[in-house]
Design a protein around this motif. Structure first.
Motif, short mmCIF file in Angstrom:
data_model
loop_
_atom_site.label_atom_id
_atom_site.label_comp_id
_atom_site.label_asym_id
_atom_site.label_seq_id
_atom_site.Cartn_x
_atom_site.Cartn_y
_atom_site.Cartn_z
N SER A 83 -7.29 -3.42 3.16
CA SER A 83 -5.95 -3.83 2.70
C SER A 83 -6.06 -4.88 1.61
N GLU A 84 -6.94 -5.84 1.87
CA GLU A 84 -7.09 -6.94 0.90
C GLU A 84 -7.64 -6.40 -0.42
N ALA A 85 -8.64 -5.50 -0.34
CA ALA A 85 -9.23 -4.95 -1.57
C ALA A 85 -8.19 -4.13 -2.32
N GLN A 86 -7.39 -3.35 -1.59
CA GLN A 86 -6.37 -2.55 -2.25
C GLN A 86 -5.38 -3.46 -2.99
N GLY A 87 -5.05 -4.59 -2.35
CA GLY A 87 -4.12 -5.55 -2.96
C GLY A 87 -4.64 -6.06 -4.30
N ARG A 88 -5.95 -6.10 -4.45
CA ARG A 88 -6.53 -6.61 -5.71
C ARG A 88 -6.52 -5.56 -6.82
N GLU A 89 -6.12 -4.33 -6.45
CA GLU A 89 -6.10 -3.27 -7.47
C GLU A 89 -4.72 -3.15 -8.12
N GLY A 90 -3.80 -4.06 -7.74
CA GLY A 90 -2.45 -3.99 -8.31
C GLY A 90 -1.43 -3.81 -7.20
N PRO A 91 -0.19 -3.45 -7.55
CA PRO A 91 0.85 -3.30 -6.52
C PRO A 91 0.53 -2.14 -5.59
#
Ligand SMILES: Cc1cc2nc3c(=O)[nH]c(=O)nc-3n(C[C@H](O)[C@H](O)[C@H](O)COP(=O)(O)OP(=O)(O)OC[C@H]3O[C@@H](n4cnc5c(N)ncnc54)[C@H](O)[C@@H]3O)c2cc1C
Length: 479
Positions: A335-343
């Motif tokens: 989840s955290e990594a996905q958050g760093r890819e944008g919205p």
């Protein structure tokens, strides 16, 4: 603007903390995802159940809406007030004592504001295990876990929060205390009031304490990380695992290559556990009361069986505690990594396990065709039929344009979920995020029964109004 309340006339029996300074209120007004920010007259932090009852009576007498809040880790906007500024946030974090532990009865009584990690620790100190486990366990409270009927990574073996709870204590919207703290596994004395409050997201009353079910501590756990070519293979592996280790299977988590790639990109210290990449991976955990050797033997045998049937392409079994943590981190950092890819656009869906491969294949194909700039992050608790079916913009896609797709994408995914007889909220609740969609998919009789419960238990609509039930609540009005 709401009428400014005179907080000085609070019932003398309230001995907790009252915050009114805007800078003190701020952390309680924005949710964990920073998606919703509301306003409130004050934040009350009761110390005891009597304190909760006193503040609720005070609010009830003035028609002041209340928003119960635990660790404020809700992912659906349920724990923060709306923009009206009328509400009082009822923060339960100081109501945080473990009242008792009974190892022989395998139960523990915790107050609502106890952190989940603290409940786990107290159970372990008594030589037992509390079976609820989720990535927010250092921040979320047991009251919030019960109010959202939280799931997590150990649901497969121990059940969700509802199944881990034998009894609760509740303060009703009128400020009365219902003591339902029975440590019983059998109790058929009428309607199950406990089950009505669990999962109600603070819309029917305030949970102040709970009797929690404990389990024997596993002597050891073995963890495997395996590669799969397809989702039918993942289902076949789950089948073999269930047949071979039955109720020793404590986790079966699915991770797509897109998710793993993102974690490795944003956490360079983490390594890919296998020599090459595959479309899907599964984390399989086997627990055994006897010890690690037995758990590891069972896991080895089941993976050997799966490999002989060409179900598993490759895999590793953790051989140290460090490796166990490293493998779990690959799953927990998604989840955290996905958050760093944008919205992100998130869907927390449940489906019959047998229909998951077909569902994912057909929805992925349609999404690739209709919205080629969207990347899907699919992962989750496959063993429970619960997928986090999330979307991010592909590199180069305009973020605003991506977010504008949210209503259309939600409708597409959720229509497909309903067509497959699934659920649009597996474990995160409805809050404000899904209340309208849930109403759209519910049958008229379901809606009417739910509204009837709300009207009966909170006739003046002062408990977390605007959450869960929407639209057309026909109870009392907000002041
Ligand atoms: C990193 C992360 C990982 C997560 N992983 C999972 C997961 O795997 N599975 C899962 O199910 N959830 C997960 N969640 C969601 C969240 O942690 C859970 O919903 C949690 O149970 C909420 O607990 P809380 O104390 O933070 O409650 P809050 O967020 O404060 O409140 C949640 C809801 O419960 C109500 N409420 C809180 N306390 C009480 C009370 N004492 N009485 C009545 N109502 C109350 C609130 O009004 C609100 O509607 C995750 C969240 C984060 C941030």
């Amino acid at each position: 603007m709401p009428h400014k309340l005179d907080l000085g006339d609070l019932d003398a029996s309230f001995s907790g903390r009252l915050l009114t300074d805007p800078s003190d209120l701020a952390p309680f007004l924005t949710d964990w995802r920073r998606k919703w920010t509301g306003r409130a007259q004050a934040v009350a932090q009761p110390d005891t159940t009597d304190d909760v009852a006193a503040i609720v009576r005070w609010c009830a007498a003035r028609g002041v809406p209340m928003v119960p809040q635990g660790g404020n880790t809700s992912l659906s906007g349920g724990s923060v007030p709306d923009q009206s500024g009328a509400a009082l946030v009822l923060s339960l974090v100081r109501l945080n004592r473990i009242r008792s532990v009974d190892p022989q009865n395998n139960t523990l009584v915790a107050e609502a504001g106890c952190l989940l990690s603290e409940v786990q620790r107290c159970a372990a100190d008594a030589g037992r295990l509390f079976g609820l486990s989720l990535a927010a366990e250092g921040s979320c409270t047991i009251g919030g876990n019960l109010a959202t009927n939280a799931g997590g990574t150990a649901t497969l073996l121990y059940g969700n929060a509802r199944e881990q709870c034998l009894g609760i204590e509740v303060v009703t919207p009128a400020g009365e205390v219902w003591n339902g703290l029975k440590a019983l596994r059998k109790n058929n004395t009428g309607y199950d009031l406990r089950d009505i409050y669990i999962g109600a997201e603070g819309t029917l009353g305030v949970i102040t304490a709970a009797v929690l079910r404990l389990h024997p501590k596993p002597g050891g756990r073995a963890l495997g990380f395996v590669a799969l070519e397809s989702l039918p293979q993942a289902n076949a592996l789950l089948d073999i695992s269930r047949n071979r280790v039955s109720n020793r299977l404590s986790a079966f988590e699915l991770v797509s290559e897109t998710c793993l790639g993102s974690v490795l990109r944003h956490h360079p210290a983490q390594r890919h556990p296998l020599a090459r990449r595959y479309p899907w991976y599964a984390l399989i955990e086997v627990s055994d009361v006897e010890g690690f050797e037995q758990a590891s033997l069972a896991l080895n045998r089941l993976l050997q069986d799966a490999s002989e049937r060409d179900i598993v392409c490759d895999g590793v079994i953790a051989d140290s505690l460090g490796q166990v943590s490293a493998l779990w981190a690959l799953r927990e950092n998604i989840s955290e990594a996905q958050g760093r890819e944008g919205p992100t656009i998130k869907h927390d869906i449940a489906l019959p396990i047998s229909s998951i491969p077909g569902f994912v294949e057909s929805t992925m194909a349609t999404i690739a065709q209709r919205w080629p700039s969207i990347r899907l992050f699919i992962f989750g608790h496959l063993g429970d039929g619960n997928l986090h079916y999330n979307a991010s913009p592909a590199p180069g896609m305009d973020h605003t344009a991506f977010l504008m797709l949210e209503p259309e994408l939600n409708q597409f995914v959720h229509d497909a979920v309903y067509a497959a007889n699934g659920s649009i909220s597996a474990e995160h609740g409805l809050g404000v995020l899904r209340r309208e969609e849930a109403a759209r998919y519910a049958t008229p009789i379901e809606l009417e029964l739910q509204r009837a419960i709300k009207r009966a238990l909170d006739p003046h609509n002062i408990m977390n109004p605007g959450k869960v039930i929407f639209p057309g609540f026909a109870g009392g009005s907000l002041s």
